[in-house]
Design a protein around this motif. Structure first.
Motif, PDB file in Angstrom:
ATOM      1  N   VAL A 102       0.970  -0.875   0.128  1.00 46.35           N
ATOM      2  CA  VAL A 102       0.189   0.546   0.021  1.00 46.35           C
ATOM      3  C   VAL A 102       0.663   1.329  -0.100  1.00 46.35           C
ATOM      4  O   VAL A 102       2.214   0.975   0.652  1.00 46.35           O
TER       5      VAL A 102
ATOM      6  N   ILE B  40      -4.923   6.552  -1.741  1.00 47.14           N
ATOM      7  CA  ILE B  40      -4.047   5.142  -1.619  1.00 47.14           C
ATOM      8  C   ILE B  40      -4.757   4.326  -2.476  1.00 47.14           C
ATOM      9  O   ILE B  40      -5.153   3.786  -2.294  1.00 47.14           O
ATOM     10  N   THR B  41      -3.437   3.079  -3.206  1.00 51.53           N
ATOM     11  CA  THR B  41      -3.263   2.365  -3.843  1.00 51.53           C
ATOM     12  C   THR B  41      -2.902   0.934  -2.809  1.00 51.53           C
ATOM     13  O   THR B  41      -1.520   0.950  -2.461  1.00 51.53           O
ATOM     14  N   ALA B  42      -3.473   0.114  -3.551  1.00 54.68           N
ATOM     15  CA  ALA B  42      -3.240  -1.263  -3.259  1.00 54.68           C
ATOM     16  C   ALA B  42      -2.772  -1.562  -4.595  1.00 54.68           C
ATOM     17  O   ALA B  42      -2.940  -1.874  -5.200  1.00 54.68           O
TER      18      ALA B  42
ATOM     19  N   LEU C 203      -7.955   0.784  -4.163  1.00 56.32           N
ATOM     20  CA  LEU C 203      -8.070   2.228  -3.999  1.00 56.32           C
ATOM     21  C   LEU C 203      -8.126   3.212  -3.284  1.00 56.32           C
ATOM     22  O   LEU C 203      -9.473   2.526  -3.120  1.00 56.32           O
ATOM     23  N   ALA C 204      -7.975   3.791  -2.187  1.00 55.33           N
ATOM     24  CA  ALA C 204      -9.192   4.525  -1.826  1.00 55.33           C
ATOM     25  C   ALA C 204      -8.389   5.869  -1.407  1.00 55.33           C
ATOM     26  O   ALA C 204      -7.499   6.382  -1.558  1.00 55.33           O
ATOM     27  N   ARG C 205      -9.277   6.656  -0.893  1.00 50.30           N
ATOM     28  CA  ARG C 205      -8.963   8.097  -1.169  1.00 50.30           C
ATOM     29  C   ARG C 205      -9.802   8.659  -0.238  1.00 50.30           C
ATOM     30  O   ARG C 205     -10.991   8.718   0.440  1.00 50.30           O
TER      31      ARG C 205
ATOM     32  N   VAL D 227     -13.715   3.620  -1.710  1.00 52.30           N
ATOM     33  CA  VAL D 227     -12.582   2.765  -1.389  1.00 52.30           C
ATOM     34  C   VAL D 227     -12.901   1.055  -2.508  1.00 52.30           C
ATOM     35  O   VAL D 227     -14.018   1.262  -2.422  1.00 52.30           O
TER      36      VAL D 227
ATOM     37  N   VAL E  83     -12.084  -1.524  -4.779  1.00 53.42           N
ATOM     38  CA  VAL E  83     -11.477  -3.212  -5.070  1.00 53.42           C
ATOM     39  C   VAL E  83     -11.620  -3.627  -5.818  1.00 53.42           C
ATOM     40  O   VAL E  83     -12.925  -3.740  -6.034  1.00 53.42           O
TER      41      VAL E  83
ATOM     42  N   LEU F 120      -6.195  -1.302   3.470  1.00 53.51           N
ATOM     43  CA  LEU F 120      -6.032  -0.271   3.083  1.00 53.51           C
ATOM     44  C   LEU F 120      -7.046   1.032   4.196  1.00 53.51           C
ATOM     45  O   LEU F 120      -6.476   2.020   4.558  1.00 53.51           O
TER      46      LEU F 120
ATOM     47  N   ASP G  92      -4.770   0.865   6.820  1.00 55.05           N
ATOM     48  CA  ASP G  92      -3.462   2.306   6.581  1.00 55.05           C
ATOM     49  C   ASP G  92      -4.308   3.537   6.395  1.00 55.05           C
ATOM     50  O   ASP G  92      -3.720   4.552   7.054  1.00 55.05           O
TER      51      ASP G  92
END
Length: 149
Positions: free
Chosen positions: A3, A44-46, A56-58, A72, A74, A87, A90
């Motif tokens: 991540v 952030i990305t996984a 991805l989450a923002r 979020v 996926v 995510l 984190d």
């Protein structure tokens, strides 16, 4: 899987991820989607070892009082592998100083809602009602009102 924070967004990769979950409101205009990501407080990305995006989450935040988890996402082929959890986990300590750490999801009775509610509850989230709060939003297709006196 790793991540990491993202600062640049490949339109094809981003469109493919959001399209995989059917988020048509985002995929109608990929340039707008990428601008929205760039204007977010944190993205952030996984990714897997080869760099393939898994999720991805923002967030949108003032980084003092409130953090709103906007997305979020996926890819369905990677669901139930701990990516969404990684995510969110984190993000939670990153914003632990904020009074509110909020997100919205589908209502529980919707096709995705039951699974989403169970997922967020497993991470310790409570509904607004359980927190003795309420959430409000304007209708998507609302008439423009003249606010002049």
């Amino acid at each position: 899987m790793f991540v990491a924070k993202e600062d640049a967004f490949d339109p094809e990769e981003t469109l493919s991820l959001y399209d995989s979950v059917g988020w048509e409101g985002y995929t109608k205009d990929v340039d707008k989607l990428c601008r929205g990501l760039l204007n977010s407080h944190l993205v952030i990305t996984a990714r897997d070892g080869s760099g393939t995006i898994l999720g991805l989450a923002r967030t949108i935040s003032d980084d003092e009082h409130i953090c709103y988890v906007q997305d979020v996402v996926v890819s369905p082929k990677y669901h139930r592998q701990g990516i969404g959890r990684a995510l969110i986990e984190d993000l939670m300590p990153r914003y632990s100083h904020c009074r509110f750490f909020l997100l919205s999801t589908d209502r529980e009775g919707s096709p995705e809602g039951k699974r989403n509610h169970a997922f967020y509850r497993s991470l310790g989230f409570l509904s607004y009602e359980e927190k003795e709060m309420a959430g409000f939003g304007l209708p998507r297709n609302r008439p423009v009102r003249d606010m002049a006196p």
